[in-house]
Design a protein around this motif. Structure first.
Motif, PDB file in Angstrom:
ATOM      1  N   HIS A  13       3.391  40.684   5.702  1.00 19.29           N
ATOM      2  CA  HIS A  13       3.963  39.356   5.525  1.00 19.29           C
ATOM      3  C   HIS A  13       5.423  39.446   5.058  1.00 19.29           C
ATOM      4  CE1 HIS A  13       4.152  35.130   5.287  1.00 19.29           C
ATOM      5  NE2 HIS A  13       4.594  35.193   4.046  1.00 19.29           N
ATOM      6  N   LEU A  68       2.079  24.591   5.659  1.00 17.78           N
ATOM      7  CA  LEU A  68       1.799  25.450   4.505  1.00 17.78           C
ATOM      8  C   LEU A  68       1.937  24.702   3.187  1.00 17.78           C
ATOM      9  CD1 LEU A  68       3.761  28.590   5.751  1.00 17.78           C
ATOM     10  CD2 LEU A  68       1.282  28.305   5.740  1.00 17.78           C
ATOM     11  N   LEU A 116      10.969  33.689  -4.865  1.00 17.31           N
ATOM     12  CA  LEU A 116      11.098  34.729  -3.833  1.00 17.31           C
ATOM     13  C   LEU A 116      12.554  35.183  -3.702  1.00 17.31           C
ATOM     14  CD1 LEU A 116       9.847  36.506  -1.630  1.00 17.31           C
ATOM     15  CD2 LEU A 116      10.143  34.616  -0.023  1.00 17.31           C
ATOM     16  N   LEU A 147       7.025  24.359   9.566  1.00 20.13           N
ATOM     17  CA  LEU A 147       5.795  25.063   9.180  1.00 20.13           C
ATOM     18  C   LEU A 147       5.579  25.017   7.664  1.00 20.13           C
ATOM     19  CD1 LEU A 147       3.493  27.110  10.279  1.00 20.13           C
ATOM     20  CD2 LEU A 147       4.956  28.866   9.308  1.00 20.13           C
ATOM     21  N   HIS A 148       6.638  25.317   6.904  1.00 21.54           N
ATOM     22  CA  HIS A 148       6.485  25.345   5.444  1.00 21.54           C
ATOM     23  C   HIS A 148       6.264  23.951   4.871  1.00 21.54           C
ATOM     24  CE1 HIS A 148       7.686  29.508   5.905  1.00 21.54           C
ATOM     25  NE2 HIS A 148       7.241  29.723   4.698  1.00 21.54           N
ATOM     26  N   ASN A 163       8.844  27.751  -5.404  1.00 22.52           N
ATOM     27  CA  ASN A 163       8.513  29.143  -5.066  1.00 22.52           C
ATOM     28  C   ASN A 163       9.607  29.842  -4.260  1.00 22.52           C
ATOM     29  OD1 ASN A 163       5.688  29.499  -6.121  1.00 22.52           O
ATOM     30  ND2 ASN A 163       5.487  27.608  -4.956  1.00 22.52           N
ATOM     31  N   PHE A 164      10.424  29.081  -3.568  1.00 22.89           N
ATOM     32  CA  PHE A 164      11.520  29.712  -2.802  1.00 22.89           C
ATOM     33  C   PHE A 164      12.510  30.388  -3.752  1.00 22.89           C
ATOM     34  CE2 PHE A 164      10.193  26.300   0.243  1.00 22.89           C
ATOM     35  CZ  PHE A 164       9.645  27.164   1.175  1.00 22.89           C
ATOM     36  N   LEU A 168      14.394  25.480   4.206  1.00 20.08           N
ATOM     37  CA  LEU A 168      12.928  25.501   4.302  1.00 20.08           C
ATOM     38  C   LEU A 168      12.292  24.327   3.561  1.00 20.08           C
ATOM     39  CD1 LEU A 168      11.944  29.282   4.148  1.00 20.08           C
ATOM     40  CD2 LEU A 168      12.319  27.838   6.127  1.00 20.08           C
ATOM     41  N   HIS A 180      -6.053  33.920   1.005  1.00 21.23           N
ATOM     42  CA  HIS A 180      -6.840  34.356   2.167  1.00 21.23           C
ATOM     43  C   HIS A 180      -6.571  35.824   2.525  1.00 21.23           C
ATOM     44  CE1 HIS A 180      -2.980  32.829   3.442  1.00 21.23           C
ATOM     45  NE2 HIS A 180      -3.112  33.350   4.640  1.00 21.23           N
ATOM     46  N   VAL A 189       4.204  24.752   0.863  1.00 22.99           N
ATOM     47  CA  VAL A 189       4.593  25.616  -0.256  1.00 22.99           C
ATOM     48  C   VAL A 189       5.490  24.796  -1.193  1.00 22.99           C
ATOM     49  CG1 VAL A 189       5.936  27.668  -0.878  1.00 22.99           C
ATOM     50  CG2 VAL A 189       4.474  27.713   1.151  1.00 22.99           C
ATOM     51  N   TYR A 202      -1.058  30.959  -2.660  1.00 20.72           N
ATOM     52  CA  TYR A 202      -0.705  30.765  -1.242  1.00 20.72           C
ATOM     53  C   TYR A 202      -1.244  31.877  -0.347  1.00 20.72           C
ATOM     54  CZ  TYR A 202       2.329  27.247  -3.158  1.00 20.72           C
ATOM     55  OH  TYR A 202       2.790  26.146  -3.823  1.00 20.72           O
ATOM     56  N   LYS A 214       7.592  39.983   7.933  1.00 20.40           N
ATOM     57  CA  LYS A 214       7.833  38.732   8.690  1.00 20.40           C
ATOM     58  C   LYS A 214       8.929  37.888   8.029  1.00 20.40           C
ATOM     59  CE  LYS A 214       3.249  37.655  10.479  1.00 20.40           C
ATOM     60  NZ  LYS A 214       2.133  36.708  10.309  1.00 20.40           N
TER      61      LYS A 214
HETATM   62 MG1  HEG Z   1       6.777  31.812   4.202  1.00 16.80          MG
HETATM   63  C1  HEG Z   1       4.471  32.231   6.711  1.00 16.80           C
HETATM   64  C2  HEG Z   1       9.218  33.087   6.283  1.00 16.80           C
HETATM   65  C3  HEG Z   1       9.053  31.698   1.643  1.00 16.80           C
HETATM   66  C4  HEG Z   1       4.243  31.292   1.926  1.00 16.80           C
HETATM   67  N1  HEG Z   1       6.825  32.540   6.094  1.00 16.80           N
HETATM   68  C5  HEG Z   1       5.769  32.612   6.984  1.00 16.80           C
HETATM   69  C6  HEG Z   1       6.212  33.188   8.224  1.00 16.80           C
HETATM   70  C7  HEG Z   1       7.545  33.446   8.100  1.00 16.80           C
HETATM   71  C8  HEG Z   1       7.929  33.025   6.764  1.00 16.80           C
HETATM   72  C9  HEG Z   1       8.482  34.044   9.151  1.00 16.80           C
HETATM   73  C10 HEG Z   1       5.343  33.450   9.453  1.00 16.80           C
HETATM   74  C11 HEG Z   1       5.413  32.217  10.329  1.00 16.80           C
HETATM   75  C12 HEG Z   1       4.539  32.309  11.544  1.00 16.80           C
HETATM   76  O1  HEG Z   1       3.522  33.013  11.509  1.00 16.80           O
HETATM   77  O2  HEG Z   1       4.894  31.643  12.542  1.00 16.80           O
HETATM   78  N2  HEG Z   1       8.763  32.298   3.999  1.00 16.80           N
HETATM   79  C13 HEG Z   1       9.611  32.728   4.995  1.00 16.80           C
HETATM   80  C14 HEG Z   1      10.959  32.775   4.485  1.00 16.80           C
HETATM   81  C15 HEG Z   1      10.896  32.397   3.177  1.00 16.80           C
HETATM   82  C16 HEG Z   1       9.523  32.097   2.872  1.00 16.80           C
HETATM   83  C17 HEG Z   1      12.175  33.188   5.297  1.00 16.80           C
HETATM   84  C18 HEG Z   1      12.000  32.295   2.173  1.00 16.80           C
HETATM   85  C19 HEG Z   1      13.035  33.096   2.129  1.00 16.80           C
HETATM   86  N3  HEG Z   1       6.672  31.525   2.176  1.00 16.80           N
HETATM   87  C20 HEG Z   1       7.723  31.528   1.297  1.00 16.80           C
HETATM   88  C21 HEG Z   1       7.248  31.313  -0.051  1.00 16.80           C
HETATM   89  C22 HEG Z   1       5.869  31.208   0.024  1.00 16.80           C
HETATM   90  C23 HEG Z   1       5.522  31.343   1.417  1.00 16.80           C
HETATM   91  C24 HEG Z   1       8.145  31.225  -1.271  1.00 16.80           C
HETATM   92  C25 HEG Z   1       4.874  30.985  -1.079  1.00 16.80           C
HETATM   93  C26 HEG Z   1       4.996  31.445  -2.294  1.00 16.80           C
HETATM   94  N4  HEG Z   1       4.728  31.747   4.305  1.00 16.80           N
HETATM   95  C27 HEG Z   1       3.878  31.485   3.251  1.00 16.80           C
HETATM   96  C28 HEG Z   1       2.527  31.485   3.736  1.00 16.80           C
HETATM   97  C29 HEG Z   1       2.583  31.772   5.123  1.00 16.80           C
HETATM   98  C30 HEG Z   1       3.990  31.923   5.454  1.00 16.80           C
HETATM   99  C31 HEG Z   1       1.274  31.225   2.906  1.00 16.80           C
HETATM  100  C32 HEG Z   1       1.403  31.933   6.074  1.00 16.80           C
HETATM  101  C33 HEG Z   1       0.886  33.343   5.864  1.00 16.80           C
HETATM  102  C34 HEG Z   1      -0.284  33.714   6.712  1.00 16.80           C
HETATM  103  O3  HEG Z   1      -1.306  33.036   6.652  1.00 16.80           O
HETATM  104  O4  HEG Z   1      -0.185  34.728   7.438  1.00 16.80           O
END
Ligand code: HEG
Length: 143
Positions: A60, A93, A103, A88-89, A99-100, A138, A46, A95, A43, A63
């Motif tokens: 990240h 994305l 994390l 978004l997710h 994976n949640f 999510l 990049h 995802v 994920y 964030k």
């Molecule tokens: Mg996610 C973007 C929060 C799990 C992969 N994640 C984001 C962003 C936030 C966020 C705030 C930025 C959104 C934006 O730019 O508007 N993520 C978030 C939370 C959780 C989570 C709160 C769970 C607790 N994310 C998660 C997991 C993966 C993932 C498990 C993959 C293994 N997130 C992911 C990717 C991006 C975000 C690939 C875009 C990153 C980028 O290109 O900058």
């Protein structure tokens, strides 16, 4: 998953304590995620650097913790608090929801490393439940 009033109290209390270190905790949790569960690297392919010292990983992680802060502020309705992020997710994305859980695990480890003996079993339970609620929110728009 329903959070009791007591769970909510513990979550808010811990958040107040750790929020000055939130960015650091998030960076640590994300670094652990890609090292301990290397399948999650896909994920972030990049990102130029996926090592624990990577500025992109740290940024990240910060964030992610920012969003968790939003969820704490809107703890009575996490679904509304994280609605945009849920879209978004799910739609952009894509995802895989497994994976949640990964994390959530690394976040608990980072919290434990930060709080030491203050990370009691009761606080562990409250945060485990809270992270499960966030993961469900999510993932709720996937299908
Ligand atoms: Mg996610 C973007 C929060 C799990 C992969 N994640 C984001 C962003 C936030 C966020 C705030 C930025 C959104 C934006 O730019 O508007 N993520 C978030 C939370 C959780 C989570 C709160 C769970 C607790 N994310 C998660 C997991 C993966 C993932 C498990 C993959 C293994 N997130 C992911 C990717 C991006 C975000 C690939 C875009 C990153 C980028 O290109 O900058």
């Amino acid at each position: 998953m329903t959070l009791s009033d007591h769970d909510k109290e513990l979550i808010v209390k811990v958040w107040k304590k750790i929020s000055p270190k939130a960015a650091q905790i998030g960076g640590d949790a994300l670094a652990r995620l890609v090292v301990v569960f290397p399948q999650t690297k896909i994920y972030f392919s990049h990102f130029a650097d996926l090592s624990p010292s990577s500025p992109q990983i740290k940024a990240h992680g910060a964030k992610v913790l920012g969003a968790i802060g939003e969820a704490v502020r809107g703890i009575d309705n996490v679904s509304v608090s994280l609605s945009k992020l849920s879209e978004l997710h799910a739609y952009n994305l894509r995802v895989d929801p497994v994976n949640f859980k990964l994390l959530a695990h690394t976040l608990l480890v980072s919290l434990s490393a930060t709080l030491g003996a203050e990370f009691t079993p009761e606080i562990h339970l409250a945060w485990d439940k809270f992270l499960a609620v966030i993961a469900a929110v999510l993932s709720e728009k996937y299908r």
